[in-house]
Design an enzyme around this catalytic site. Structure first.
Site, PDB file in Angstrom:
ATOM      1  N   TYR A  65      61.691  22.018  51.428  1.00 42.43           N
ATOM      2  CA  TYR A  65      60.781  21.471  52.432  1.00 42.43           C
ATOM      3  C   TYR A  65      59.338  21.582  51.960  1.00 42.43           C
ATOM      4  CZ  TYR A  65      64.771  21.647  55.699  1.00 42.43           C
ATOM      5  OH  TYR A  65      65.996  21.492  56.308  1.00 42.43           O
ATOM      6  N   PRO A 204      69.243  17.952  66.887  1.00 42.07           N
ATOM      7  CA  PRO A 204      69.900  17.832  68.192  1.00 42.07           C
ATOM      8  C   PRO A 204      69.280  16.739  69.056  1.00 42.07           C
ATOM      9  CG  PRO A 204      68.426  19.721  68.172  1.00 42.07           C
ATOM     10  CD  PRO A 204      68.479  19.214  66.765  1.00 42.07           C
ATOM     11  N   LEU A 205      68.030  16.371  68.727  1.00 42.86           N
ATOM     12  CA  LEU A 205      67.361  15.281  69.460  1.00 42.86           C
ATOM     13  C   LEU A 205      67.261  14.034  68.583  1.00 42.86           C
ATOM     14  CD1 LEU A 205      64.471  17.395  71.047  1.00 42.86           C
ATOM     15  CD2 LEU A 205      66.442  16.424  72.250  1.00 42.86           C
ATOM     16  N   GLY A 208      63.786  13.212  67.908  1.00 41.48           N
ATOM     17  CA  GLY A 208      63.021  12.763  69.081  1.00 41.48           C
ATOM     18  C   GLY A 208      63.630  11.550  69.781  1.00 41.48           C
ATOM     19  N   LEU A 210      66.490  11.150  71.002  1.00 42.01           N
ATOM     20  CA  LEU A 210      67.262  11.549  72.184  1.00 42.01           C
ATOM     21  C   LEU A 210      66.406  12.161  73.300  1.00 42.01           C
ATOM     22  CD1 LEU A 210      70.631  12.752  70.675  1.00 42.01           C
ATOM     23  CD2 LEU A 210      70.393  11.270  72.666  1.00 42.01           C
ATOM     24  N   THR A 211      65.094  12.047  73.169  1.00 46.33           N
ATOM     25  CA  THR A 211      64.283  12.442  74.322  1.00 46.33           C
ATOM     26  C   THR A 211      64.090  11.237  75.238  1.00 46.33           C
ATOM     27  OG1 THR A 211      62.227  11.872  73.199  1.00 46.33           O
ATOM     28  CG2 THR A 211      62.952  14.164  73.035  1.00 46.33           C
ATOM     29  N   GLY A 212      64.514  10.067  74.753  1.00 43.06           N
ATOM     30  CA  GLY A 212      64.356   8.842  75.549  1.00 43.06           C
ATOM     31  C   GLY A 212      62.936   8.307  75.502  1.00 43.06           C
ATOM     32  N   LYS A 213      62.130   8.805  74.512  1.00 39.48           N
ATOM     33  CA  LYS A 213      60.712   8.405  74.517  1.00 39.48           C
ATOM     34  C   LYS A 213      60.468   7.025  73.908  1.00 39.48           C
ATOM     35  CE  LYS A 213      59.301  11.249  70.525  1.00 39.48           C
ATOM     36  NZ  LYS A 213      58.522  12.420  70.130  1.00 39.48           N
TER      37      LYS A 213
HETATM   38  N1  LIG Z   1      70.515  21.329  56.736  1.00 41.85           N
HETATM   39  C1  LIG Z   1      69.997  20.133  56.613  1.00 41.85           C
HETATM   40  O1  LIG Z   1      70.408  19.323  55.767  1.00 41.85           O
HETATM   41  C2  LIG Z   1      68.873  19.728  57.530  1.00 41.85           C
HETATM   42  C3  LIG Z   1      68.481  18.393  57.600  1.00 41.85           C
HETATM   43  C4  LIG Z   1      67.437  18.075  58.467  1.00 41.85           C
HETATM   44  C5  LIG Z   1      66.822  19.036  59.238  1.00 41.85           C
HETATM   45  N2  LIG Z   1      67.232  20.337  59.135  1.00 41.85           N
HETATM   46  C6  LIG Z   1      66.585  21.422  59.928  1.00 41.85           C
HETATM   47  O2  LIG Z   1      66.587  21.078  61.271  1.00 41.85           O
HETATM   48  C7  LIG Z   1      65.272  21.085  61.786  1.00 41.85           C
HETATM   49  C8  LIG Z   1      65.203  20.088  62.900  1.00 41.85           C
HETATM   50  O3  LIG Z   1      65.543  18.800  62.463  1.00 41.85           O
HETATM   51  P1  LIG Z   1      64.524  17.636  62.564  1.00 41.85           P
HETATM   52  O4  LIG Z   1      63.177  18.238  62.651  1.00 41.85           O
HETATM   53  O5  LIG Z   1      64.741  16.688  61.443  1.00 41.85           O
HETATM   54  O6  LIG Z   1      64.946  16.889  63.872  1.00 41.85           O
HETATM   55  P2  LIG Z   1      64.652  17.125  65.385  1.00 41.85           P
HETATM   56  O7  LIG Z   1      64.454  18.525  65.708  1.00 41.85           O
HETATM   57  O8  LIG Z   1      65.738  16.384  66.044  1.00 41.85           O
HETATM   58  O9  LIG Z   1      63.272  16.338  65.588  1.00 41.85           O
HETATM   59  C9  LIG Z   1      61.978  16.913  65.600  1.00 41.85           C
HETATM   60  C10 LIG Z   1      61.026  15.884  66.203  1.00 41.85           C
HETATM   61  O10 LIG Z   1      61.548  15.519  67.451  1.00 41.85           O
HETATM   62  C11 LIG Z   1      60.496  15.329  68.361  1.00 41.85           C
HETATM   63  N3  LIG Z   1      60.663  16.260  69.457  1.00 41.85           N
HETATM   64  C12 LIG Z   1      61.157  17.531  69.431  1.00 41.85           C
HETATM   65  N4  LIG Z   1      61.152  18.047  70.658  1.00 41.85           N
HETATM   66  C13 LIG Z   1      60.653  17.082  71.475  1.00 41.85           C
HETATM   67  C14 LIG Z   1      60.411  17.006  72.863  1.00 41.85           C
HETATM   68  N5  LIG Z   1      60.693  18.037  73.655  1.00 41.85           N
HETATM   69  N6  LIG Z   1      59.905  15.855  73.368  1.00 41.85           N
HETATM   70  C15 LIG Z   1      59.630  14.814  72.579  1.00 41.85           C
HETATM   71  N7  LIG Z   1      59.837  14.815  71.253  1.00 41.85           N
HETATM   72  C16 LIG Z   1      60.344  15.940  70.718  1.00 41.85           C
HETATM   73  C17 LIG Z   1      59.190  15.545  67.658  1.00 41.85           C
HETATM   74  O11 LIG Z   1      58.802  14.244  67.230  1.00 41.85           O
HETATM   75  P3  LIG Z   1      57.291  13.708  67.190  1.00 41.85           P
HETATM   76  O12 LIG Z   1      56.858  14.060  65.828  1.00 41.85           O
HETATM   77  O13 LIG Z   1      57.482  12.234  67.381  1.00 41.85           O
HETATM   78  O14 LIG Z   1      56.509  14.341  68.276  1.00 41.85           O
HETATM   79  C18 LIG Z   1      59.626  16.404  66.497  1.00 41.85           C
HETATM   80  O15 LIG Z   1      58.795  16.208  65.399  1.00 41.85           O
HETATM   81  C19 LIG Z   1      64.371  20.871  60.564  1.00 41.85           C
HETATM   82  O16 LIG Z   1      63.066  21.345  60.734  1.00 41.85           O
HETATM   83  C20 LIG Z   1      65.130  21.664  59.542  1.00 41.85           C
HETATM   84  O17 LIG Z   1      64.829  23.045  59.676  1.00 41.85           O
HETATM   85  C21 LIG Z   1      68.255  20.681  58.312  1.00 41.85           C
END
Ligand SMILES: NC(=O)c1ccc[n+]([C@@H]2O[C@H](COP(=O)([O-])OP(=O)(O)OC[C@H]3O[C@@H](n4cnc5c(N)ncnc54)[C@H](OP(=O)(O)O)[C@@H]3O)[C@@H](O)[C@H]2O)c1
Length: 339
Positions: A65, A204-205, A208, A210-213
């Site tokens: 990362y 899980p979202l 973002g 899946l926040t419906g935004k």
């Molecule tokens: N093992 C693997 O291969 C792998 C792959 C990917 C990720 N990961 C891990 O999983 C973590 C999470 O995954 P991810 O960051 O890709 O996906 P995520 O958590 O589904 O998405 C994060 C984004 O979702 C939005 N968000 C989160 N909470 C929100 C809320 N309450 N309301 C509105 N928007 C919200 C924000 O977007 P905005 O920027 O638009 O505000 C945020 O930047 C990563 O940081 C990493 O540690 C692991």
């Protein structure tokens, strides 16, 4: 400091105890050229402090990362509270030769500025590096106290079985899982439950979505439409499939309707649904700010009625069927990296 009430769960039988919400720290240390854009230490410090004060203990990074800068930023902002945190980081499969595992683990320890890594995961399945070399060295590092739990990520049934065959005790398998991405339910989730391996879930979202935004799919940043949910001719997509945009639209519409019926937000239902699935240890979500963090804590803490959980299964079933059981959401079944 607020009262620590957030639920904690054991990662299989490994002894590690993780808060039900984990913070995805991929954006930490980011610059304008990185996937999530600029993110400075003040933002990271505020988020981590707010998360810990609300009972979150799990922080997820990887050596890849932001080219190591996410680990460095997490190490800096955890100063003084390291012992309250559970840190998970990951090594790339190409670095998993016998010597490579040790070298890269030491480098992560230095960047995180810590003496031990709570959960050290192989980020994607090994291809070419002997499984005995990688997991043998991981066992040595565990015996030396440099890592506390051996983990994997994106490991399907075949790879997980091979890794277990080395005698390594695997505490966690980190997988992509959400209402729009249910492929692990077919085989991986049942195997992890049977072998007492915890599952932490990323996206899980769905970043973002899946926040419906977003009112329409075209509003979503192209970075976030590379998965098999979307047409294969969208920018930077690699899967080459037709996608399932009609079904995704249908699910998002049905979720908005269910949200207005139940009084919960779409995002809260999405997080509560993952947290309620059998076998899930930790729901890892990235948050841009404390407001999103608080919404996500509410989401994982929400206990949905059984009837709502069943309805969520029903709403997402047609999309699950359409996308099939390939757990690699970036590649076609033919090129799937998860087997
Ligand atoms: N093992 C693997 O291969 C792998 C792959 C990917 C990720 N990961 C891990 O999983 C973590 C999470 O995954 P991810 O960051 O890709 O996906 P995520 O958590 O589904 O998405 C994060 C984004 O979702 C939005 N968000 C989160 N909470 C929100 C809320 N309450 N309301 C509105 N928007 C919200 C924000 O977007 P905005 O920027 O638009 O505000 C945020 O930047 C990563 O940081 C990493 O540690 C692991």
């Amino acid at each position: 400091m607020e009262v620590d009430t957030l639920e904690k769960r054991h990662a299989g039988v490994s002894g590690a105890e993780l808060s039900i919400l984990g913070i995805g720290c991929w954006m930490f240390g980011g610059t304008s050229d990185d996937y999530w854009g600029s993110h400075d230490d003040n933002e990271a410090r505020n988020l981590v402090a707010a998360a810990m004060d609300r009972g979150v203990n799990y922080f997820d990074v990887a050596e890849v990362y932001n080219e190591g800068r996410s680990e460095e930023a997490l190490g800096r902002v955890l100063k003084g509270r390291r012992d309250e945190a559970v840190i998970g980081t990951k090594i790339l499969p190409d670095n998993c030769s016998k010597a490579g595992v040790r070298e890269h683990c030491e480098a992560s320890l230095r960047r995180l500025d810590t003496d031990y890594i709570d959960i050290y995961m192989v980020h994607w399945p090994l291809r070419g590096q002997p499984v005995e070399d990688a997991f043998g060295t991981l066992k040595e590092l565990k015996d030396e106290g440099k890592i506390r739990v051996i983990g994997v990520s994106n490991f399907g049934v075949k790879d997980l079985t091979e890794a277990l065959g080395t005698g390594a005790e695997i505490g966690i398998n980190q997988m992509h899982y959400n209402l729009l991405s249910r492929a692990i339910e077919a085989e991986i989730l049942p195997l992890c439950i049977e072998r007492k391996i915890g599952i932490s879930t990323y996206m899980p979202l769905l970043q973002g979505i899946l926040t419906g935004k977003y009112a329409t799919i075209d509003e979503i940043h192209p970075n976030r439409t590379r998965t098999r949910h979307f047409r294969g001719d969208r920018p930077d997509s690699r899967h080459g499939e037709a996608g399932a945009e009609m079904e995704v639209d249908q699910v998002l519409g049905d979720l908005r309707t269910l949200a207005s019926e139940t009084g919960h937000s779409v995002g809260q239902m999405a997080l509560a649904w993952v947290a309620a699935r059998k076998g899930i240890t930790c729901v890892i979500a990235g948050a841009r700010n404390v407001e999103q963090l608080e919404a996500n804590i509410e989401g994982v803490s929400l206990k949905l009625d059984e009837s709502v959980l069943v309805r969520l299964d029903e709403i997402t079933e047609p999309l699950y069927k359409k996308l099939g059981t390939n757990p690699d959401y970036w590649q076609s079944l033919e090129n799937s990296r998860i087997r």
